[in-house]
Design an enzyme around this catalytic site. Structure first.
Site, PDB file in Angstrom:
ATOM      1  N   LYS A   1       0.857  -1.189   0.000  1.00 55.36           N
ATOM      2  CA  LYS A   1       0.000   0.000   0.000  1.00 55.36           C
ATOM      3  C   LYS A   1       0.903   1.253   0.000  1.00 55.36           C
ATOM      4  O   LYS A   1       1.845   1.330   0.771  1.00 55.36           O
ATOM      5  CB  LYS A   1      -0.888  -0.010   1.244  1.00 55.36           C
ATOM      6  CG  LYS A   1      -2.034   0.957   1.218  1.00 55.36           C
ATOM      7  CD  LYS A   1      -3.048   0.604   2.306  1.00 55.36           C
ATOM      8  CE  LYS A   1      -4.336   1.391   2.147  1.00 55.36           C
ATOM      9  NZ  LYS A   1      -5.387   0.919   3.077  1.00 55.36           N
TER      10      LYS A   1
ATOM     11  N   GLU B   1     -18.717  -3.892  11.522  1.00 55.93           N
ATOM     12  CA  GLU B   1     -19.598  -3.066  12.350  1.00 55.93           C
ATOM     13  C   GLU B   1     -20.684  -3.899  13.041  1.00 55.93           C
ATOM     14  O   GLU B   1     -21.040  -3.629  14.197  1.00 55.93           O
ATOM     15  CB  GLU B   1     -20.261  -1.976  11.499  1.00 55.93           C
ATOM     16  CG  GLU B   1     -19.325  -0.845  11.070  1.00 55.93           C
ATOM     17  CD  GLU B   1     -18.482  -1.191   9.858  1.00 55.93           C
ATOM     18  OE1 GLU B   1     -18.631  -2.305   9.318  1.00 55.93           O
ATOM     19  OE2 GLU B   1     -17.644  -0.360   9.443  1.00 55.93           O
TER      20      GLU B   1
ATOM     21  N   ARG C   1     -25.523  -0.701   8.368  1.00 49.96           N
ATOM     22  CA  ARG C   1     -25.423  -2.174   8.263  1.00 49.96           C
ATOM     23  C   ARG C   1     -25.454  -2.854   9.621  1.00 49.96           C
ATOM     24  O   ARG C   1     -25.482  -4.058   9.724  1.00 49.96           O
ATOM     25  CB  ARG C   1     -24.219  -2.618   7.457  1.00 49.96           C
ATOM     26  CG  ARG C   1     -22.878  -2.300   7.948  1.00 49.96           C
ATOM     27  CD  ARG C   1     -21.788  -3.038   7.160  1.00 49.96           C
ATOM     28  NE  ARG C   1     -21.935  -3.002   5.709  1.00 49.96           N
ATOM     29  CZ  ARG C   1     -21.015  -3.505   4.870  1.00 49.96           C
ATOM     30  NH1 ARG C   1     -19.934  -4.079   5.357  1.00 49.96           N
ATOM     31  NH2 ARG C   1     -21.162  -3.434   3.575  1.00 49.96           N
TER      32      ARG C   1
HETATM   33  C1  LIG Z   1     -18.501  -1.079   5.978  1.00 46.10           C
HETATM   34  C2  LIG Z   1     -17.308  -0.180   5.879  1.00 46.10           C
HETATM   35  N1  LIG Z   1     -16.624   0.138   7.003  1.00 46.10           N
HETATM   36  C3  LIG Z   1     -15.554   0.964   6.945  1.00 46.10           C
HETATM   37  C4  LIG Z   1     -15.154   1.490   5.741  1.00 46.10           C
HETATM   38  C5  LIG Z   1     -13.994   2.468   5.684  1.00 46.10           C
HETATM   39  N2  LIG Z   1     -12.903   1.933   4.888  1.00 46.10           N
HETATM   40  C6  LIG Z   1     -12.717   2.284   3.631  1.00 46.10           C
HETATM   41  S1  LIG Z   1     -11.422   1.521   2.941  1.00 46.10           S
HETATM   42  C7  LIG Z   1     -11.056   0.746   4.400  1.00 46.10           C
HETATM   43  C8  LIG Z   1      -9.886  -0.168   4.504  1.00 46.10           C
HETATM   44  C9  LIG Z   1      -9.982  -1.203   3.426  1.00 46.10           C
HETATM   45  O1  LIG Z   1      -8.887  -2.067   3.549  1.00 46.10           O
HETATM   46  P1  LIG Z   1      -8.654  -3.092   2.361  1.00 46.10           P
HETATM   47  O2  LIG Z   1      -9.920  -3.758   2.010  1.00 46.10           O
HETATM   48  O3  LIG Z   1      -7.526  -3.950   2.765  1.00 46.10           O
HETATM   49  O4  LIG Z   1      -8.270  -2.171   1.121  1.00 46.10           O
HETATM   50  P2  LIG Z   1      -6.922  -1.332   0.914  1.00 46.10           P
HETATM   51  O5  LIG Z   1      -7.274   0.087   1.256  1.00 46.10           O
HETATM   52  O6  LIG Z   1      -5.881  -1.918   1.801  1.00 46.10           O
HETATM   53  O7  LIG Z   1      -6.592  -1.499  -0.535  1.00 46.10           O
HETATM   54  C10 LIG Z   1     -11.980   1.053   5.358  1.00 46.10           C
HETATM   55  C11 LIG Z   1     -11.971   0.525   6.749  1.00 46.10           C
HETATM   56  C12 LIG Z   1     -15.909   1.146   4.595  1.00 46.10           C
HETATM   57  N3  LIG Z   1     -15.613   1.659   3.378  1.00 46.10           N
HETATM   58  N4  LIG Z   1     -16.945   0.309   4.687  1.00 46.10           N
HETATM   59 MG   LIG Z   2      -5.552  -3.793   2.558  1.00 46.11          MG
END
Ligand SMILES: Cc1ncc(C[n+]2csc(CCOP(=O)(O)OP(=O)(O)O)c2C)c(N)n1
Ligand SMILES: [Mg+2]
Ligand SMILES: CC(=O)[C@@H](O)[C@H](O)COP(=O)(O)O
Length: 600
Positions: free
Chosen positions: A245, A331, A359
């Protein structure tokens, strides 16, 4: 940017040799850093998927082969490779390119919802539809992050996908070991074992899925080989891709907090923010106050759903390690676990973004409220957030949660009230409480002129014509409405109930003495505080007409919060004009309706 400039579609991309592809990846990285450092956005996630996205578009034939991006914040490279590079000059701006997939933008885009952990369910549905329709010559590819894989929906989908070994489905696991912070829990631990290549059947194979990898997510050739195997394999297959990342930019790679997950506009050379906001954010105020409260209350524990820093719990976590729980992007689990924590004698504080409480509604209703558990919910990013588009606005919480028996909801208008109401919320042990506040800088403190029946009276002026009920951060707008009406000889009482539901019965008495009630809230009009108060007036036999001002029942396109609010008519001139018209129509009070400055 010679290669990017020459890139006119997937065909050209597929003709590139290894050297050109590596050069193209470098040009895309440079482009992302240049554009996203100007606009702000999800720089880190997209820097991590440059090579992966190139490989995907070389092996699969989008849009015939469907690419389903989980959460969608990492789809900038996909947009660049599908002809939308020019749009990045207005990324996340009103009328400009969305920061997420957008069907209106491209036939290559499918899922617009930015809520995580949904991609595998979409993919399962797409694969089943192809089976029903006997369509065999196109692929379904879901790209899901290691963070999104900690969400419960992902495992519900995996359970179903594994139950359909005859249906082809490619799951690309983009494993960069992080959500914002390092991904937590057993899933993360298992992925670490898989990354080390210890070859025993892992969880995916034990479920009945094929598993390919781990593969270097920055080696285009290696990924293409695995993706081609996956495409030809038939049946559901996980391709475990290991990426970094924030790769390729010092100010994201070096960011230990979140690898530049969501950056603000910055100077790419120094990494310094282009516009530092002087005012404290509501989030910062919450973080300070909850840490103070935790010092005095050993029973307080806080819960985050993989957003420790974004929801303001970093300081409490530092001061009281072990009393801040990160559950991953989960959540629903967070809320019911909070019910368990409460039954065990703790007072949990669940800190999530307002849009994500959607959700966990059933868990809040049936696991917390039904058992009258003293859990405090803190909803950051309530109301219009703007930049992140329709699914990120926190515009439904007041509507869906006003039906929850025993839940007390507070909407602080400024930092001082946030501190007060948070303290009151965690002190309340008779049932659940909720405090919701907006994104960004806290509004300037607006002291009450006086208090009445537990409510803050912000202003009394002139005769008892209009009762203005101000909800949360729009208090400044409410006072602006009062100013404009006063210039036309219309008297107002501006009240901030502080605790907006259940409705304070004294509010009904005050309403009885006015000619019109208006409510102003940064939430959907449908089922919002306005409609709750209207029902309370009716139940109390108060005949004063009420006009609710809030967000219309529609999805809001991305744009700056202030512009989106204005687009909803939630400005003082617009509301004042509507009130003057309302008075004429429903109260038979006629005042000059010459143009109100700034009104529509
Ligand atoms: C239900 C929900 N909770 C929290 C978020 C906030 N959020 C957006 S991206 C993220 C992290 C995602 O991590 P990952 O799936 O590993 O993707 P990366 O950013 O590492 O590519 C979070 C917690 C969200 N989009 N949806
Ligand atoms: Mg990730
Ligand atoms: C994609 C996602 O859900 C988060 O990254 C979100 O975009 C962050 O929003 P804020 O920038 O308001 O923290």
């Amino acid at each position: 940017m010679a290669l990017l400039d020459a890139l006119d579609g997937q065909a050209r991309l597929r003709r590139m040799d290894t050297e050109e592809l590596d050069a193209l990846a470098g040009e895309i990285r440079a482009f992302l850093i240049d554009r996203v450092s100007r606009s702000g956005g999800h720089l880190g996630p997209n820097l991590g998927v440059v090579e992966l996205t190139i490989a995907l578009h070389r092996v699969f034939d989008s849009p015939r082969d469907r690419l389903v991006w989980d959460t969608g914040h990492q789809s900038y490279v996909h947009k660049i490779l599908t002809g939308r590079r020019a749009g990045f000059d207005r990324l996340r701006q009103q009328g400009g390119l969305s920061g997420y997939p957008s069907q209106a933008e491209s036939e290559h885009d499918l899922v617009e919802n930015s809520h995580a952990s949904t991609s595998l369910s979409y993919a399962d549905g797409l694969a089943r539809a192809d089976a029903y329709r006997d369509v065999r010559d196109r692929a379904v590819v879901a790209i899901i992050g290691d963070g999104a894989l900690t969400g419960g929906m992902a495992w519900e989908a995996l359970n179903n996908i594994a139950g359909g070994p005859e249906r082809g489905l490619v799951i690309v696991l983009n494993d960069n070991t992080r959500s914002y912070a390092p991904t937590i829990g057993g899933v993360a631990d298992h992925l670490a074992v898989l990354r080390e290549g210890r070859s025993w059947p892992g969880v995916f194979e034990q479920l009945g899925l094929s598993y390919l990898g781990p593969v270097d997510g920055h080696d285009i050739g290696a990924m293409e080989a695995e993706l081609i195997r996956a495409r030809e394999l038939g049946g559901p297959v996980v391709v475990h891709v290991v990426t970094e990342k924030g790769r390729g930019f010092t100010h994201t790679e070096g960011n230990e907090l979140d690898r530049g997950h969501a950056v603000r506009p910055m100077d790419p050379a120094s990494g310094a923010p282009l516009a530092a906001s002087a005012a404290r954010s509501y989030t910062a105020v919450f973080g300070e106050e909850i840490t103070k409260l935790a010092a005095a209350r050993p029973d307080l524990v806080a819960i985050t759903a993989a957003m420790l820093e974004p929801v303001g719990l970093l300081e409490m976590g530092r001061r009281f390690p072990g009393r801040v729980i990160d559950v991953g992007i989960a959540e629903q689990h967070a809320v019911t676990m909070a019910a368990g924590l409460s039954m065990g004698g703790m007072h949990p504080v669940v800190a999530i973004y307002a849009t994500f409480v959607n959700r966990a509604f059933d868990q809040l209703l049936m696991d917390v409220a039904l058992h009258r558990r003293a859990v405090t919910f803190v909803l950051d990013r309530s109301g219009v957030t703007g930049d992140d588009g329709p699914s990120h606005n926190g515009m439904w919480d007041l509507s869906i949660l006003q039906v929850v028996p025993g839940l007390r909801i507070a909407a602080p208008r400024d930092a001082a009230r946030l501190a007060e109401l948070l303290a009151e919320a965690v002190a309340w042990e008779q049932g659940p409480t909720l405090v919701r506040f907006a994104k960004g800088a806290a509004e300037p403190d607006i002291p009450a002129a006086t208090t009445f029946g537990g409510m803050d009276v912000l202003r009394r002026s002139g005769s008892l014509d209009v009762l203005v009920v101000s909800v949360g951060a729009l208090a400044g707008v409410a006072l602006g409405v009062s100013d404009t009406l006063r210039e036309r000889g219309i008297g107002t009482t501006v009240i901030d109930p502080r605790w907006v539901t259940p409705v304070n019965p004294v509010l009904c008495d005050v309403a009885r003495r006015h000619r019109l009630v208006i409510t102003i809230e940064d939430n959907s009009r449908a089922g919002g505080v306005g409609s709750t108060i209207a029902q309370a007036l009716q139940d109390a036999g108060v005949g004063t007409p009420l006009r609710a001002f809030g967000i219309p029942r529609r999805f809001l396109e991305h744009g700056r919060r202030s512009d989106v609010l204005a687009g909803c008519g939630l400005t003082a001139p617009d509301i004042a004009l509507a009130v003057v018209e309302e008075l004429a129509e429903r109260v038979d009070v006629h005042v000059p309706v010459e143009r109100i400055e700034g009104g529509r």
